[in-house]
Design a protein around this motif. Structure first.
Motif, PDB file in Angstrom:
ATOM      1  N   ILE A 193      91.252  55.544   1.559  1.00 54.83           N
ATOM      2  CA  ILE A 193      91.518  56.722   0.674  1.00 54.83           C
ATOM      3  C   ILE A 193      93.005  56.925   1.111  1.00 54.83           C
ATOM      4  CG2 ILE A 193      91.956  59.405   0.199  1.00 54.83           C
ATOM      5  CD1 ILE A 193      88.718  58.661   0.294  1.00 54.83           C
ATOM      6  N   GLU A 194      93.192  56.903   2.805  1.00 51.66           N
ATOM      7  CA  GLU A 194      94.317  56.696   3.423  1.00 51.66           C
ATOM      8  C   GLU A 194      95.446  56.177   3.101  1.00 51.66           C
ATOM      9  OE1 GLU A 194      93.860  56.684   7.800  1.00 51.66           O
ATOM     10  OE2 GLU A 194      95.261  55.984   8.333  1.00 51.66           O
ATOM     11  N   PHE A 195      94.954  54.532   2.832  1.00 47.87           N
ATOM     12  CA  PHE A 195      95.551  53.580   2.595  1.00 47.87           C
ATOM     13  C   PHE A 195      95.827  54.175   0.720  1.00 47.87           C
ATOM     14  CE2 PHE A 195      96.529  50.225   5.455  1.00 47.87           C
ATOM     15  CZ  PHE A 195      95.555  51.303   7.338  1.00 47.87           C
ATOM     16  N   SER A 196      95.438  53.716   0.387  1.00 47.78           N
ATOM     17  CA  SER A 196      96.209  54.009  -0.866  1.00 47.78           C
ATOM     18  C   SER A 196      96.091  55.646  -1.531  1.00 47.78           C
ATOM     19  CB  SER A 196      94.400  54.844  -2.340  1.00 47.78           C
ATOM     20  OG  SER A 196      93.876  53.398  -1.612  1.00 47.78           O
ATOM     21  N   ASN A 197      96.810  56.498  -0.031  1.00 44.92           N
ATOM     22  CA  ASN A 197      97.911  57.383  -0.311  1.00 44.92           C
ATOM     23  C   ASN A 197      99.547  56.790   0.319  1.00 44.92           C
ATOM     24  OD1 ASN A 197      96.391  59.808  -1.362  1.00 44.92           O
ATOM     25  ND2 ASN A 197      95.438  60.252   0.515  1.00 44.92           N
ATOM     26  N   ARG A 198      98.666  56.269   1.211  1.00 45.15           N
ATOM     27  CA  ARG A 198      99.991  55.448   1.637  1.00 45.15           C
ATOM     28  C   ARG A 198     101.040  55.095   0.963  1.00 45.15           C
ATOM     29  NH1 ARG A 198      99.279  53.525   8.011  1.00 45.15           N
ATOM     30  NH2 ARG A 198      98.048  55.174   8.080  1.00 45.15           N
ATOM     31  N   TYR A 199      99.727  53.579   0.792  1.00 44.37           N
ATOM     32  CA  TYR A 199     100.424  52.504   0.303  1.00 44.37           C
ATOM     33  C   TYR A 199     100.618  52.583  -1.237  1.00 44.37           C
ATOM     34  CZ  TYR A 199     100.487  50.520   4.984  1.00 44.37           C
ATOM     35  OH  TYR A 199     100.839  50.361   6.559  1.00 44.37           O
ATOM     36  N   GLY A 200      99.903  53.281  -1.713  1.00 44.59           N
ATOM     37  CA  GLY A 200      99.673  53.190  -3.584  1.00 44.59           C
ATOM     38  C   GLY A 200      99.425  54.459  -4.151  1.00 44.59           C
ATOM     39  N   ASN A 201     100.331  55.591  -3.471  1.00 42.15           N
ATOM     40  CA  ASN A 201     100.545  57.055  -4.706  1.00 42.15           C
ATOM     41  C   ASN A 201      99.508  57.426  -4.704  1.00 42.15           C
ATOM     42  OD1 ASN A 201     103.176  56.509  -4.122  1.00 42.15           O
ATOM     43  ND2 ASN A 201     103.680  55.645  -6.240  1.00 42.15           N
ATOM     44  N   GLY A 202      98.419  56.982  -3.527  1.00 46.37           N
ATOM     45  CA  GLY A 202      96.903  58.100  -4.363  1.00 46.37           C
ATOM     46  C   GLY A 202      95.643  56.467  -5.240  1.00 46.37           C
ATOM     47  N   PHE A 203      96.594  55.312  -5.551  1.00 44.49           N
ATOM     48  CA  PHE A 203      95.613  54.554  -6.051  1.00 44.49           C
ATOM     49  C   PHE A 203      95.231  53.417  -5.526  1.00 44.49           C
ATOM     50  CE2 PHE A 203      97.953  57.190  -9.669  1.00 44.49           C
ATOM     51  CZ  PHE A 203      96.458  57.145 -10.133  1.00 44.49           C
ATOM     52  N   TYR A 204      94.339  53.074  -5.737  1.00 48.21           N
ATOM     53  CA  TYR A 204      94.246  51.918  -4.533  1.00 48.21           C
ATOM     54  C   TYR A 204      94.712  49.898  -5.030  1.00 48.21           C
ATOM     55  CZ  TYR A 204      91.467  47.445  -2.328  1.00 48.21           C
ATOM     56  OH  TYR A 204      90.722  46.506  -1.813  1.00 48.21           O
ATOM     57  N   ASN A 205      95.588  49.803  -5.131  1.00 46.54           N
ATOM     58  CA  ASN A 205      96.160  48.118  -6.115  1.00 46.54           C
ATOM     59  C   ASN A 205      96.361  47.264  -4.941  1.00 46.54           C
ATOM     60  OD1 ASN A 205      98.202  49.002  -4.111  1.00 46.54           O
ATOM     61  ND2 ASN A 205      99.090  49.708  -5.647  1.00 46.54           N
ATOM     62  N   LEU A 206      96.489  45.902  -5.385  1.00 50.74           N
ATOM     63  CA  LEU A 206      96.489  45.064  -4.626  1.00 50.74           C
ATOM     64  C   LEU A 206      97.181  44.666  -2.875  1.00 50.74           C
ATOM     65  CD1 LEU A 206      96.973  42.144  -6.857  1.00 50.74           C
ATOM     66  CD2 LEU A 206      95.454  42.422  -5.324  1.00 50.74           C
ATOM     67  N   THR A 207      99.030  45.784  -3.821  1.00 44.38           N
ATOM     68  CA  THR A 207      99.711  45.894  -2.105  1.00 44.38           C
ATOM     69  C   THR A 207      98.724  47.173  -1.500  1.00 44.38           C
ATOM     70  OG1 THR A 207     101.115  46.216  -3.905  1.00 44.38           O
ATOM     71  CG2 THR A 207     101.392  47.152  -1.151  1.00 44.38           C
ATOM     72  N   VAL A 208      97.933  47.951  -1.558  1.00 45.00           N
ATOM     73  CA  VAL A 208      97.284  49.023  -0.706  1.00 45.00           C
ATOM     74  C   VAL A 208      95.962  47.709  -0.128  1.00 45.00           C
ATOM     75  CG1 VAL A 208      95.023  50.197  -0.254  1.00 45.00           C
ATOM     76  CG2 VAL A 208      97.307  50.788  -1.889  1.00 45.00           C
ATOM     77  N   ALA A 209      94.886  46.794  -0.612  1.00 48.37           N
ATOM     78  CA  ALA A 209      94.629  45.848  -1.033  1.00 48.37           C
ATOM     79  C   ALA A 209      94.679  45.166   0.775  1.00 48.37           C
ATOM     80  CB  ALA A 209      93.820  44.768  -2.131  1.00 48.37           C
ATOM     81  N   ALA A 210      96.060  44.464   0.622  1.00 49.57           N
ATOM     82  CA  ALA A 210      96.979  43.120   1.221  1.00 49.57           C
ATOM     83  C   ALA A 210      96.400  44.577   2.657  1.00 49.57           C
ATOM     84  CB  ALA A 210      98.214  43.180   0.490  1.00 49.57           C
ATOM     85  N   GLU A 211      96.829  45.428   2.937  1.00 55.50           N
ATOM     86  CA  GLU A 211      97.616  46.059   4.438  1.00 55.50           C
ATOM     87  C   GLU A 211      95.488  46.333   4.228  1.00 55.50           C
ATOM     88  OE1 GLU A 211      99.793  45.913   5.571  1.00 55.50           O
ATOM     89  OE2 GLU A 211     101.086  45.042   3.842  1.00 55.50           O
ATOM     90  N   LEU A 212      94.944  47.226   3.917  1.00 54.49           N
ATOM     91  CA  LEU A 212      94.306  47.230   4.447  1.00 54.49           C
ATOM     92  C   LEU A 212      93.428  46.719   4.637  1.00 54.49           C
ATOM     93  CD1 LEU A 212      91.713  49.521   5.197  1.00 54.49           C
ATOM     94  CD2 LEU A 212      91.092  49.815   2.137  1.00 54.49           C
TER      95      LEU A 212
END
Ligand code: HEM
Length: 376
Positions: A193-212
Motif C-alpha cells: 500500500i505504501e508503495f502504491s501511494n508513493r509511486y502510483g497515487n494510491g494505485f498499484y501499477n507497473l511503475t509501483v510494481a517495478a519499485e516494489l
C-alpha cells in the motif's frame, strides 16, 4: 514376541503408506518409499491439456454460478492469490486439490490467462509440486489442523513447497527462511500500500510494481541468508509482480484507469481470496506482459546469497528471464530430474508425458527438447 513386533511394524508402515495423500508430491522419495506408496495410489494417464477458450473478452466472473464461500475445515489454500480466489469461487474445486486440466480451464475462464501462460504455469507447477501418478496437485497446504501432523514420509505441501515454484522475495508472502512462505502477510501488504501511494497515487501499477519488486529483492538479500533467485524464480519473481496489474483490475476499466489496481480491490484478492463484488475479468487474455519493464527498471541477474546475508552472488546456471532455453533445459534436466533421478513404471511414464506437455507449451525457439528419462 518377534511376531508381535513385526506385525506392529507392518501395521505402522501400512498406515503410514495408506495415509499418503493422493495429492502429495512424490519428489525426493527413496526408491523403497516409492515402491511402497505408488501401488496404493489411483494411477491416471495424464489427459491432453484442454484447449483455449472461445471467447476471451471481459465478462462477469463474480457470477451466480460461482459464489464466494468461506473456507471449510481442511480446505487448502497457498501462496497464489489468483488460484486461492478461483478456488474460493468454485472455478477450482473448493478443497484446493485440482488436476492440471482443471487449472488450465479455471485460470483461462476465471481470470483470462492466455492459453500458453495457463499451460506453462500448470505444467511447471505439476512437475515440481504435483503428484505425477494420480495427476493431482494441491494449491497449498491445509489451512486448519485438528492436531499434530500425521506421520508423513515426504513433503505434501503442493504449491507451498519451497524452491520449485514457490520462492523468495514475494510481494505479500514471507520467505521460507522466515517460517511462513504462503500466508497473506499484513506487514508486507502495508508496504504494498505504501508503495502504491508513493509511486502510483494510491494505485498499484507497473511503475509501483517495478519499485516494489526491487525493494522486496533488496529486503530479502539483506535479511535472508538463504535468499535464492535462480532459474524459474528469476522468471516468476518479475512475472508475478505484473499479474495484479494485468488481471486484478476490472476489465471494464479503460483509458487512464486501465492497469491501475485500487487498494480495496487488491485487498479483496490478496487477503480475502475473493473477487471484488461484480468483478469483470480482464478485457483481453494475457500473461506476464510488462515483466521486461520491471526487469529493465532495476535489472538484477539470477543469483543467491552465499554464506550469509548481503552477499548476493550471480548464478546463471539454471537460466533466467533472459535465457529461456537454458531455463527450460535445466529445469527439466537438473531441477525435476534431481527430484526424480530413477523413476520407473507409471511414475516414469507420467513424468515423460508431463515434461512433453511443458515443452509443447513453452515451445522455446531454437531449443531442442530434452529427455532425461528417455522416451515412451
Ligand atoms: C496454473 C496457474 C498458476 C500457478 C501454478 C500459480 C502458482 C503460483 C505460485 C506457486 C506462486 C507463489 C510464488 C511466490 O513464491 O511468490 C504464485 C504467486 C502469484 N500468483 Fe499465481 N499461479 C497461477 C495462476 C495465477 C493467476 C491466474 C493469477 C492472477 C491472475 C496469479 C497471480 C499470482 C500473484 C499476483 C502472485 C504473487 C504473490 C506475491 O508475490 O505475493 N497466479 N502463483
Amino acid at each position: 514376541m518377534r511376531t508381535v513386533f513385526t506385525s506392529l511394524l507392518a501395521l505402522y508402515v501400512t498406515s503410514a503408506v495408506v495415509a499418503f495423500p493422493r495429492y502429495g508430491s512424490l519428489a525426493g522419495l527413496s526408491e523403497r518409499q516409492l515402491a511402497e506408496i505408488i501401488p496404493t495410489l489411483d494411477a491416471k494417464l495424464p489427459p491432453q491439456p484442454p484447449g483455449p477458450q472461445g471467447f476471451t473478452g471481459a465478462k462477469l466472473v463474480d457470477d451466480a454460478a460461482h459464489p464466494w464461500r468461506p473456507l471449510r475445515r481442511g480446505d487448502i489454500r497457498g501462496p497464489c492469490p489468483g488460484l486461492n480466489t478461483l478456488a474460493s469461487h468454485g472455478y477450482l474445486p473448493r478443497d484446493g486439490v485440482v488436476t492440471p486440466a482443471q487449472l488450465i480451464v479455471a485460470v483461462q475462464e476465471g481470470l483470462n490467462f492466455d492459453h500458453q501462460t495457463a499451460r506453462v504455469a500448470t505444467y511447471l507447477a505439476h512437475l515440481g509440486d504435483g503428484n505425477l501418478v494420480t495427476d493431482l496437485i494441491s494449491i497449498g497446504e491445509k489451512t486448519t489442523r485438528t492436531g499434530p501432523d500425521p506421520p508423513r514420509p515426504a513433503i505434501v505441501g503442493g504449491l507451498n513447497n519451497h524452491g520449485t515454484f514457490e520462492g523468495d522475495g514475494s510481494l505479500t508472502r514471507g520467505d521460507f527462511f522466515d517460517g511462513d512462505n504462503h500466508s497473506f502477510n499484513q506487514t508486507l501488504f502495508d508496504q504494498f500500500i505504501e508503495f502504491s501511494n508513493r509511486y502510483g497515487n494510491g494505485f498499484y501499477n507497473l511503475t509501483v510494481a517495478a519499485e516494489l519488486r526491487f525493494r522486496r529483492i533488496q529486503q530479502s538479500i539483506a535479511t535472508n541468508p538463504t535468499f535464492s533467485m535462480v532459474g524459474l524464480r528469476h522468471i516468476t519473481i518479475y512475472g508475478e509482480a505484473t499479474f495484479p496489474v494485468n488481471f486484478f483490475v476490472d476489465g471494464r476499466r479503460t483509458g487512464a484507469q486501465a492497469g491501475q489496481l485500487s487498494i480495496p480491490d487488491a485487498t479483496s484478492f490478496f487477503r480475502d481470496m475473493r473477487f471484488p463484488r461484480g468483478f469483470f475479468r480482464s478485457a483481453t487474455a494475457g500473461g506476464a506482459t510488462g515483466a521486461d519493464i520491471l526487469f529493465n527498471a532495476h535489472p538484477i541477474q539470477p543469483g543467491r546469497n552465499v554464506g550469509g546475508v548481503n552477499n548476493f552472488v550471480e548464478d546463471q546456471s539454471l537460466g533466467g528471464i533472459l535465457e529461456p532455453c537454458r531455463f527450460y533445459t535445466q529445469f527439466v534436466n537438473t531441477t525435476i530430474r534431481g527430484l526424480y533421478p530413477r523413476p520407473t513404471g507409471v511414475l516414469r511414464r507420467n513424468l515423460i508425458i508431463n515434461a512433453g506437455f511443458l515443452y509443447d507449451a513453452l515451445s522455446p525457439p531454437d531449443c531442442p527438447q530434452v529427455f532425461p528419462w528417455g522416451q515412451l
